[in-house]
Design a protein around this motif. Sequence first.
Motif, PDB file in Angstrom:
ATOM      1  N   GLY A 244      -1.391 -15.332   6.679  1.00 35.70           N
ATOM      2  CA  GLY A 244      -2.450 -14.790   5.840  1.00 35.70           C
ATOM      3  C   GLY A 244      -2.688 -13.317   6.078  1.00 35.70           C
ATOM      4  O   GLY A 244      -2.862 -12.539   5.133  1.00 35.70           O
ATOM      5  N   TYR A 245      -2.707 -12.913   7.360  1.00 32.74           N
ATOM      6  CA  TYR A 245      -2.888 -11.496   7.671  1.00 32.74           C
ATOM      7  C   TYR A 245      -1.757 -10.672   7.064  1.00 32.74           C
ATOM      8  O   TYR A 245      -1.977  -9.585   6.514  1.00 32.74           O
ATOM      9  CB  TYR A 245      -2.893 -11.255   9.175  1.00 32.74           C
ATOM     10  CG  TYR A 245      -3.908 -12.025   9.973  1.00 32.74           C
ATOM     11  CD1 TYR A 245      -5.203 -12.261   9.502  1.00 32.74           C
ATOM     12  CD2 TYR A 245      -3.579 -12.525  11.231  1.00 32.74           C
ATOM     13  CE1 TYR A 245      -6.116 -12.968  10.258  1.00 32.74           C
ATOM     14  CE2 TYR A 245      -4.487 -13.226  11.993  1.00 32.74           C
ATOM     15  CZ  TYR A 245      -5.765 -13.448  11.502  1.00 32.74           C
ATOM     16  OH  TYR A 245      -6.666 -14.153  12.265  1.00 32.74           O
ATOM     17  N   LEU A 246      -0.539 -11.185   7.165  1.00 32.34           N
ATOM     18  CA  LEU A 246       0.614 -10.470   6.625  1.00 32.34           C
ATOM     19  C   LEU A 246       0.504 -10.325   5.117  1.00 32.34           C
ATOM     20  O   LEU A 246       0.676  -9.233   4.566  1.00 32.34           O
ATOM     21  CB  LEU A 246       1.894 -11.221   6.998  1.00 32.34           C
ATOM     22  CG  LEU A 246       3.204 -10.669   6.428  1.00 32.34           C
ATOM     23  CD1 LEU A 246       3.451  -9.247   6.909  1.00 32.34           C
ATOM     24  CD2 LEU A 246       4.370 -11.575   6.825  1.00 32.34           C
ATOM     25  N   GLY A 249      -2.592  -8.013   4.198  1.00 29.11           N
ATOM     26  CA  GLY A 249      -2.336  -6.608   4.511  1.00 29.11           C
ATOM     27  C   GLY A 249      -1.299  -5.996   3.593  1.00 29.11           C
ATOM     28  O   GLY A 249      -1.462  -4.862   3.119  1.00 29.11           O
ATOM     29  N   ALA A 250      -0.231  -6.745   3.324  1.00 32.78           N
ATOM     30  CA  ALA A 250       0.820  -6.240   2.440  1.00 32.78           C
ATOM     31  C   ALA A 250       0.300  -6.062   1.021  1.00 32.78           C
ATOM     32  O   ALA A 250       0.584  -5.042   0.354  1.00 32.78           O
ATOM     33  CB  ALA A 250       2.009  -7.193   2.459  1.00 32.78           C
ATOM     34  N   ARG A 251      -0.482  -7.040   0.542  1.00 29.41           N
ATOM     35  CA  ARG A 251      -1.028  -6.935  -0.810  1.00 29.41           C
ATOM     36  C   ARG A 251      -1.976  -5.743  -0.924  1.00 29.41           C
ATOM     37  O   ARG A 251      -1.926  -4.988  -1.902  1.00 29.41           O
ATOM     38  CB  ARG A 251      -1.767  -8.223  -1.179  1.00 29.41           C
ATOM     39  CG  ARG A 251      -2.379  -8.170  -2.594  1.00 29.41           C
ATOM     40  CD  ARG A 251      -3.210  -9.393  -2.890  1.00 29.41           C
ATOM     41  NE  ARG A 251      -2.392 -10.593  -2.976  1.00 29.41           N
ATOM     42  CZ  ARG A 251      -2.544 -11.652  -2.211  1.00 29.41           C
ATOM     43  NH1 ARG A 251      -3.486 -11.671  -1.279  1.00 29.41           N
ATOM     44  NH2 ARG A 251      -1.766 -12.699  -2.360  1.00 29.41           N
ATOM     45  N   ALA A 252      -2.834  -5.563   0.087  1.00 28.82           N
ATOM     46  CA  ALA A 252      -3.787  -4.458   0.041  1.00 28.82           C
ATOM     47  C   ALA A 252      -3.075  -3.110   0.030  1.00 28.82           C
ATOM     48  O   ALA A 252      -3.459  -2.200  -0.710  1.00 28.82           O
ATOM     49  CB  ALA A 252      -4.742  -4.539   1.227  1.00 28.82           C
ATOM     50  N   TYR A 257      -1.452   1.644  -3.081  1.00 27.56           N
ATOM     51  CA  TYR A 257      -0.451   2.606  -3.538  1.00 27.56           C
ATOM     52  C   TYR A 257      -0.383   2.632  -5.059  1.00 27.56           C
ATOM     53  O   TYR A 257      -0.339   3.700  -5.684  1.00 27.56           O
ATOM     54  CB  TYR A 257       0.917   2.246  -2.973  1.00 27.56           C
ATOM     55  CG  TYR A 257       2.000   3.192  -3.431  1.00 27.56           C
ATOM     56  CD1 TYR A 257       2.144   4.449  -2.853  1.00 27.56           C
ATOM     57  CD2 TYR A 257       2.875   2.823  -4.442  1.00 27.56           C
ATOM     58  CE1 TYR A 257       3.128   5.321  -3.290  1.00 27.56           C
ATOM     59  CE2 TYR A 257       3.863   3.677  -4.892  1.00 27.56           C
ATOM     60  CZ  TYR A 257       3.982   4.929  -4.309  1.00 27.56           C
ATOM     61  OH  TYR A 257       4.947   5.800  -4.740  1.00 27.56           O
ATOM     62  N   GLU A 258      -0.419   1.456  -5.671  1.00 30.86           N
ATOM     63  CA  GLU A 258      -0.324   1.371  -7.126  1.00 30.86           C
ATOM     64  C   GLU A 258      -1.554   1.936  -7.820  1.00 30.86           C
ATOM     65  O   GLU A 258      -1.487   2.262  -9.007  1.00 30.86           O
ATOM     66  CB  GLU A 258      -0.084  -0.079  -7.541  1.00 30.86           C
ATOM     67  CG  GLU A 258       1.295  -0.597  -7.139  1.00 30.86           C
ATOM     68  CD  GLU A 258       1.482  -2.079  -7.409  1.00 30.86           C
ATOM     69  OE1 GLU A 258       2.644  -2.525  -7.445  1.00 30.86           O
ATOM     70  OE2 GLU A 258       0.461  -2.787  -7.591  1.00 30.86           O
TER      71      GLU A 258
END
Length: 262
Positions: A244-246, A249-252, A257-258
């Motif tokens: 979940g953290y991964l 964090g990756a989605r955020a 950036y987008e």
Amino acid sequence: MSNHVRTERMELRERLAADDAPIGSWVSLGSTAAAEVAGGLGFDFVVVDTEHTPLSVESAGELVRAVDAAGDTDAVVRVPENDTAEVKRALDLGAAGVMAPKIESAAEAEALVAAAKYPPEGERGVAGSRANDYGAHTVEYFETANDAIAVIPQIESAAGVEHAEEIAAVDGIDTLFVGPADLSASLGCFGEYDDPAFLDALDATFAAAETAGVPVGTLATGPAEIDAWFEHGVDYQIVGTDVGYLRQGARAAKEHYESLDQ
């Protein structure tokens, strides 16, 4: 409900008995690095999941080592089923606690305790293992393990809720741990944690645990669930998982950036 303040070193079982609101994390990816990071962040305990993962006993042992190496965090192993051999092998890894899924009766809770405790309180076998420094401290470990190891049954079904009071009352049970996904699925409202059926079951579990004098914990998968469980009166929480953290964090990072003007 207690407010969590990490003070002097206390074992997980002591924290549960003191209503100290321990805070936990969860690892299931099999990454020793992830387990070591979680262990070094000041959590009171980290659960190594072997139920819904392909982890072998050897892999689970490496994760327990990683948590232990990182600091004062206790490692708990969730076994794949309430089985004497599974519990024994998990505790021989040196885990400070054992969690078993889908406990639905006092008899099943008694079997879990018996598997986790040395005689005369239980039937756990004695042998040299990592838990006792591979036989170097067998006597000392035998004399202290029964008082040190946390025994954590999961309430994950309608039957578990129905018999929660008897489960919580079993001598040697330290807490009830609600598995929200499985419990809601059992009640026909999967993932709908505001459904009246789920909330009634949660309240019934709270009442059963209060009668027995043990705390109730659960798993949150993000800040919204942490807030919701806190508002519902859950005594302590596992506040997230390595996967979940991964993902979060990756989605955020991707969404941030987008959002920038390109």
